[in-house]
Structure formats: C-alpha cells, structure tokens
Design a protein around this motif. Structure first.
Motif, PDB file in Angstrom:
ATOM      1  N   ASP A  25      87.037  65.169  38.370  1.00 31.68           N
ATOM      2  CA  ASP A  25      85.999  65.529  37.419  1.00 31.68           C
ATOM      3  C   ASP A  25      84.970  64.407  37.400  1.00 31.68           C
ATOM      4  OD1 ASP A  25      87.162  63.531  35.856  1.00 31.68           O
ATOM      5  OD2 ASP A  25      88.092  64.936  34.458  1.00 31.68           O
ATOM      6  N   ILE A  26      83.917  64.579  36.634  1.00 32.08           N
ATOM      7  CA  ILE A  26      82.853  63.582  36.649  1.00 32.08           C
ATOM      8  C   ILE A  26      83.363  62.250  36.134  1.00 32.08           C
ATOM      9  CG2 ILE A  26      80.631  62.959  35.625  1.00 32.08           C
ATOM     10  CD1 ILE A  26      79.858  65.925  35.805  1.00 32.08           C
ATOM     11  N   ALA A  27      84.239  62.260  35.145  1.00 35.07           N
ATOM     12  CA  ALA A  27      84.744  61.004  34.596  1.00 35.07           C
ATOM     13  C   ALA A  27      85.527  60.219  35.640  1.00 35.07           C
ATOM     14  CB  ALA A  27      85.614  61.275  33.369  1.00 35.07           C
ATOM     15  N   MET A  61      75.853  64.370  43.327  1.00 36.69           N
ATOM     16  CA  MET A  61      76.898  65.380  43.492  1.00 36.69           C
ATOM     17  C   MET A  61      76.392  66.542  44.340  1.00 36.69           C
ATOM     18  SD  MET A  61      78.724  65.628  39.745  1.00 36.69           S
ATOM     19  CE  MET A  61      77.259  66.284  38.932  1.00 36.69           C
ATOM     20  N   MET A  62      77.299  67.118  45.105  1.00 31.53           N
ATOM     21  CA  MET A  62      77.000  68.299  45.889  1.00 31.53           C
ATOM     22  C   MET A  62      77.199  69.563  45.038  1.00 31.53           C
ATOM     23  SD  MET A  62      76.028  67.290  48.959  1.00 31.53           S
ATOM     24  CE  MET A  62      75.063  66.114  47.997  1.00 31.53           C
ATOM     25  N   PRO A  63      76.480  70.645  45.381  1.00 32.78           N
ATOM     26  CA  PRO A  63      76.471  71.826  44.501  1.00 32.78           C
ATOM     27  C   PRO A  63      77.480  72.898  44.869  1.00 32.78           C
ATOM     28  CG  PRO A  63      74.762  72.073  46.137  1.00 32.78           C
ATOM     29  CD  PRO A  63      75.460  70.762  46.427  1.00 32.78           C
ATOM     30  N   ASN A  64      78.411  72.610  45.794  1.00 31.18           N
ATOM     31  CA  ASN A  64      79.361  73.652  46.187  1.00 31.18           C
ATOM     32  C   ASN A  64      80.521  73.702  45.196  1.00 31.18           C
ATOM     33  OD1 ASN A  64      80.154  71.138  47.190  1.00 31.18           O
ATOM     34  ND2 ASN A  64      81.288  72.017  48.909  1.00 31.18           N
ATOM     35  N   VAL A  89      72.117  72.798  36.336  1.00 32.70           N
ATOM     36  CA  VAL A  89      71.744  71.392  36.477  1.00 32.70           C
ATOM     37  C   VAL A  89      71.878  70.676  35.143  1.00 32.70           C
ATOM     38  CG1 VAL A  89      69.828  69.802  36.954  1.00 32.70           C
ATOM     39  CG2 VAL A  89      70.236  71.764  38.459  1.00 32.70           C
ATOM     40  N   ARG A  90      71.334  71.273  34.104  1.00 31.59           N
ATOM     41  CA  ARG A  90      71.409  70.653  32.775  1.00 31.59           C
ATOM     42  C   ARG A  90      72.856  70.535  32.307  1.00 31.59           C
ATOM     43  NH1 ARG A  90      66.660  73.859  32.136  1.00 31.59           N
ATOM     44  NH2 ARG A  90      67.864  75.595  31.257  1.00 31.59           N
ATOM     45  N   GLU A  91      73.660  71.523  32.628  1.00 27.79           N
ATOM     46  CA  GLU A  91      75.060  71.500  32.186  1.00 27.79           C
ATOM     47  C   GLU A  91      75.826  70.335  32.806  1.00 27.79           C
ATOM     48  OE1 GLU A  91      79.090  74.263  32.532  1.00 27.79           O
ATOM     49  OE2 GLU A  91      77.118  75.223  32.573  1.00 27.79           O
ATOM     50  N   VAL A  92      75.729  70.182  34.121  1.00 27.98           N
ATOM     51  CA  VAL A  92      76.515  69.125  34.765  1.00 27.98           C
ATOM     52  C   VAL A  92      75.961  67.741  34.436  1.00 27.98           C
ATOM     53  CG1 VAL A  92      77.376  70.623  36.597  1.00 27.98           C
ATOM     54  CG2 VAL A  92      75.257  69.339  36.970  1.00 27.98           C
ATOM     55  N   LEU A  93      74.647  67.619  34.313  1.00 26.24           N
ATOM     56  CA  LEU A  93      74.092  66.321  33.946  1.00 26.24           C
ATOM     57  C   LEU A  93      74.467  65.952  32.513  1.00 26.24           C
ATOM     58  CD1 LEU A  93      70.557  66.323  35.622  1.00 26.24           C
ATOM     59  CD2 LEU A  93      72.683  65.276  36.433  1.00 26.24           C
ATOM     60  N   MET A 137      77.314  66.675  31.164  1.00 27.70           N
ATOM     61  CA  MET A 137      78.684  66.181  31.275  1.00 27.70           C
ATOM     62  C   MET A 137      78.731  64.738  31.780  1.00 27.70           C
ATOM     63  SD  MET A 137      80.624  69.411  33.016  1.00 27.70           S
ATOM     64  CE  MET A 137      80.452  71.076  32.403  1.00 27.70           C
ATOM     65  N   ALA A 138      77.712  64.343  32.530  1.00 25.48           N
ATOM     66  CA  ALA A 138      77.696  63.005  33.131  1.00 25.48           C
ATOM     67  C   ALA A 138      77.145  61.939  32.202  1.00 25.48           C
ATOM     68  CB  ALA A 138      76.876  63.037  34.424  1.00 25.48           C
ATOM     69  N   ALA A 139      76.609  62.317  31.070  1.00 28.89           N
ATOM     70  CA  ALA A 139      76.026  61.338  30.151  1.00 28.89           C
ATOM     71  C   ALA A 139      77.079  60.326  29.731  1.00 28.89           C
ATOM     72  CB  ALA A 139      75.450  62.046  28.929  1.00 28.89           C
ATOM     73  N   GLY A 140      76.727  59.052  29.803  1.00 28.10           N
ATOM     74  CA  GLY A 140      77.636  57.995  29.402  1.00 28.10           C
ATOM     75  C   GLY A 140      78.616  57.559  30.458  1.00 28.10           C
ATOM     76  N   ALA A 141      78.555  58.136  31.647  1.00 30.41           N
ATOM     77  CA  ALA A 141      79.466  57.742  32.729  1.00 30.41           C
ATOM     78  C   ALA A 141      79.128  56.336  33.218  1.00 30.41           C
ATOM     79  CB  ALA A 141      79.361  58.741  33.884  1.00 30.41           C
ATOM     80  N   PRO A 142      80.095  55.632  33.823  1.00 24.88           N
ATOM     81  CA  PRO A 142      79.843  54.278  34.305  1.00 24.88           C
ATOM     82  C   PRO A 142      79.076  54.224  35.623  1.00 24.88           C
ATOM     83  CG  PRO A 142      82.102  54.889  34.769  1.00 24.88           C
ATOM     84  CD  PRO A 142      81.512  56.013  33.960  1.00 24.88           C
ATOM     85  N   CYS A 143      78.512  55.333  36.025  1.00 22.96           N
ATOM     86  CA  CYS A 143      77.657  55.440  37.210  1.00 22.96           C
ATOM     87  C   CYS A 143      76.561  56.430  36.858  1.00 22.96           C
ATOM     88  CB  CYS A 143      78.475  55.933  38.405  1.00 22.96           C
ATOM     89  SG  CYS A 143      77.535  56.250  39.909  1.00 22.96           S
TER      90      CYS A 143
END
Length: 433
Positions: free
Chosen positions: A75-77, A93-96, A107-111, A113-119
């Motif tokens: 997962d993104i975390a 990230m790849m879109p497959n 796009v908005r959904e996955v980004l 989820m990525a908010a606050g990640a260490p990358c």
C-alpha cells in the motif's frame, strides 16, 4: 540565529564533487546555506554526515504501490516507507491498479491517500481508458489534475494511431510525457522469461528481445513524426538502447530508463531466483547487461527506475509460468547501483546523482526534487554512506511483499539520512516515527 536543521560534515557529490566537508543549513523547507564544516550556526537538530555524501534526494519514477486494488501486496504507506529508507524523496506510481487510474477523480483519491507519507508520492495516469487500448483517456483533464506521466504500464499501447495521438497530445501539454512498456503483445503472448537457452532448459516459452526492439523503433518514429515526448520504461536490450541513443542525436524527444535488476541480473539468475526472477520485460542476456551498464554510465540511457513490483507470496509461490511478474526494489535501488557501478570506479558520484535523482525528476516533471545542494533549493536531501556494507534481509525491508532478488546479498553503500521538505524522515538508517 538558530537554524531548524544542519547536516554537518558531509561532502557534495555535485556540482564540484568537492572533497572538503561542508555543513548544509536548512530552514523553512529549503536549503539556506552551504558553508565549510564547523561554520554553520546553532541548530535545533543536527544530522551527522561525516564520511558521507550529501546528495539531492533520489527520485524513482516507476513504482507500483498497488493502491487501489492490491493492498495485500503493498500500500502507499509501506511503499513510501521503503522509498524513504532507500533515500527516495519522490516517486511516481504506475496506474495499473484496480480500478485503473484513468480519471481526475482517481488521481485525487490516490494522492489523498499519500498525504503525510515519508516520500513525496506522485501518480501517473493511463494513456487509454481503463488501459484497454481502445480509446485515449482524457489526457487534458488528467494533466489539469496534475499528472505529467501517462502510461498503460503492464500493457503496451499497441495501436499505432492511439500511440501517435497520445504523443501528439504532449506537444500542447507542457512537460507531459508518454511512457511505454515496450513489448509487442502478440510477440510475447504466453512468454515467461527471456527467449533463449534458459527458457529452453526450463521448458517455458520465451519473450523475444525483438518484441521490445520493434516497439521502441515504432514509438521513436511516431515521436519523430508528431514532435511528441516519449519515455521508454525499463528498457532491457542493447539494440533498443542503440535506437534511443541514435534518435536522441537526431533530435527526437525520447528518453529511457533502466532498472537495477537489468543492470546486474541475467536470464541465468532465474534458475536460482525462481519466480522472484520473473519480470516483464524479462532479465536478458549477459551481453545485454554489459551494454546497459555501459549505457547508464556514458549517457546512452538517462535514468535508473526500479519498477518496484511487490506481490503477495501467494502470487509467487507457484510455477514459473503462473507466477506474477515483478520484483521489489525501491528500498535497495541506490545501494545496488552504488555497489555495482560506483564502488568499482565505473561511475562517478556525480553521474550517480544524475541517474538516480536529477534525470528522473526532469523526465517526470517533478520540479522540486533532484535540485543541486545549494541555497534556495528545496530541502529534499539524502545522506549516503559510501562505505557501509549491509546484508539485505527480507524481514528488514518495509515492503509488505518478499520478492526481492537482493535478499542475502551484501551491498556496499547505504542511506544514512533522508530529509523531505526540510524534515528528517530517516535518521541513522532508521525510519522516523
């Protein structure tokens, strides 16, 4: 004045490869000053960079974090944690995914989820709707949502007209690029590993090098005709690399990346690695590996990207024919490249920074990463210890999957610290909580 952070006593790999140690002063998410070691002001926090290189944070422009639809594998975390541990401050990230990332809403959904990640996690989006190869996705709307990399990765856009139309669209979408998984689907149908003696010995159907070469040739000609911008994902053959190098000399807007595994492993390693050694495009011949190593050093190839492809053990614990293709690598990328190419003297630290940071950021339009270590640059920084030897152990990696080809190998060079927008996310090779 008290600085927020000082990285003390390291050496700069670029632009001068200076051997004199420096202190890098960071405030407000940016590099405030670079001064001789010992001359930095007081700081609320210091990171020791003695005997290490201070570099722009690494950028991996091909990762699969399996979100949405495959989070049993990654997962993104977990993916972003591995990226940070590997000194990667930005990734694409790849879109497959399931569903595919082919709309601004996705796009908005996955980004989100990525908010606050260490990358700094970015996403690409599909070239064709649902990656079905039948009609273009709304590239303009996706671009407006922030996407700069378009790809059906995992599938080749085989239709000439569709690929030509996609490339033509990049002429008006400044900074956009069409990235291609270059294997002709008809030629690799049913193929498992590289076509050649190992496939024959194992009794499986091969994936011929010509499948890659033919698509790279076609796409270069489409880019030449349209003026569009094209990027070859995970290029794996010497002949395809030569086509890219010649096209670039001709003025065609084409770039190409190579994975660490394609720089080190050959088809022969599949016999020892088993299903972990299966990927698309496949591990190739020793002569291809030797050529690609020369190409990434001399500039025929532009960048290193991992194609980080985690799979739950159940997807690899089966026959070679049935196993899912791909291997993980975002956490080990820098150490593998350093061990194989820089530690041996074949690649300079400056070229290392170019292929793992500066060029990938430029290709993917990531403007706030891959910048020189100098005042005013965003403070996305990696401190890399060139001498630390460490043995890769699956249980120590951040990924939710185990399919690393490097498990058991002792690598030379390791990320000591990773700083994202001025904040340490890895300190002394440990992920910050």
């Amino acid at each position: 004045m008290t600085a927020e952070l000082v990285i003390s006593g390291g050496r700069l790999a670029v632009p001068t490869e200076a051997v004199d140690p420096v202190d890098v002063v960071i405030d407000g998410g940016h590099i405030a000053a670079v001064v001789p070691a010992g001359e930095a002001p007081a700081a609320r926090r210091r990171l020791d960079a003695s005997d290490a290189w201070v570099m722009p944070g690494f950028v991996d422009i091909q990762v699969h974090f399996r979100t949405p639809g495959g989070t049993e594998s990654e997962d993104i975390a977990s993916g972003a944690a591995g990226a940070a541990m590997g000194g990667v401050t930005a990734c694409v990230m790849m879109p497959n995914t399931i569903p595919a990332i082919d709309s601004p809403a996705m796009v908005r959904e996955v980004l989100g989820m990525a908010a606050g990640a260490p990358c700094d996690v970015r996403t690409s989006a599909c070239v064709t709707a649902d990656r079905a190869g039948e009609r273009l996705a709304d590239l303009g709307a996706l671009y407006a949502a922030g996407v700069r990399v378009f790809t059906d990765d995992g599938d080749c856009v085989a239709d000439d007209a569709l690929m030509g139309a996609a490339l033509a669209a990049t002429v008006k979408l400044r900074g956009a690029v069409i990235s291609q998984h270059a294997e002709d689907p008809a030629m690799v149908s049913g193929g498992v590993i590289n076509e050649g003696p190992v496939a024959e010995r194992l009794g499986v159907r091969g994936r011929p090098a010509e499948a890659e070469i033919s698509v790279v040739h076609r796409d270069i000609e489409l880019a030449r005709r349209t003026g569009g911008r094209h990027h070859v994902l995970h290029l794996s053959t010497a002949s395809a690399m030569e086509l890219v190098a010649q096209a670039r000399q001709d003025g065609v807007r084409v770039t190409a990346e190579v994975t660490p595994q394609h720089l080190v492993l050959t088809e022969n390693d599949v016999e020892q690695l088993g299903t972990t050694g299966k990927m698309n495009p496949p591990l190739r011949s020793a002569s291809d590996v030797a050529a690609l190593r020369r190409g990434i050093v001399d500039g025929a190839l532009d960048a290193v990207a991992t194609d980080h492809a985690p799979h739950h053990p159940s997807l690899k614990d089966c026959s070679l024919t049935d196993a899912a293709p791909g291997m993980i690598g975002v956490e080990t990328m820098a150490s593998v490249v350093w061990s194989e190419l820089v530690a041996s003297g074949g690649m300079s630290p400056a070229r290392f920074v170019e292929v793992v940071s500066t060029a990938p950021a430029r290709i993917a339009g990531i403007t706030d990463h891959g910048k020189p270590i100098r005042p005013g640059s965003p403070a996305n920084v990696t401190v890399f210890d060139p001498a630390e030897a460490w043995t890769v152990r699956a249980a120590d990696l951040q990924s939710r999957s185990l399919n690393s080809p490097w498990v058991g190998r002792t690598l030379t060079g390791r990320v000591r610290h990773t700083v994202l927008t001025g904040s340490p996310v890895v300190v002394n090779s440990n992920l910050c909580s």
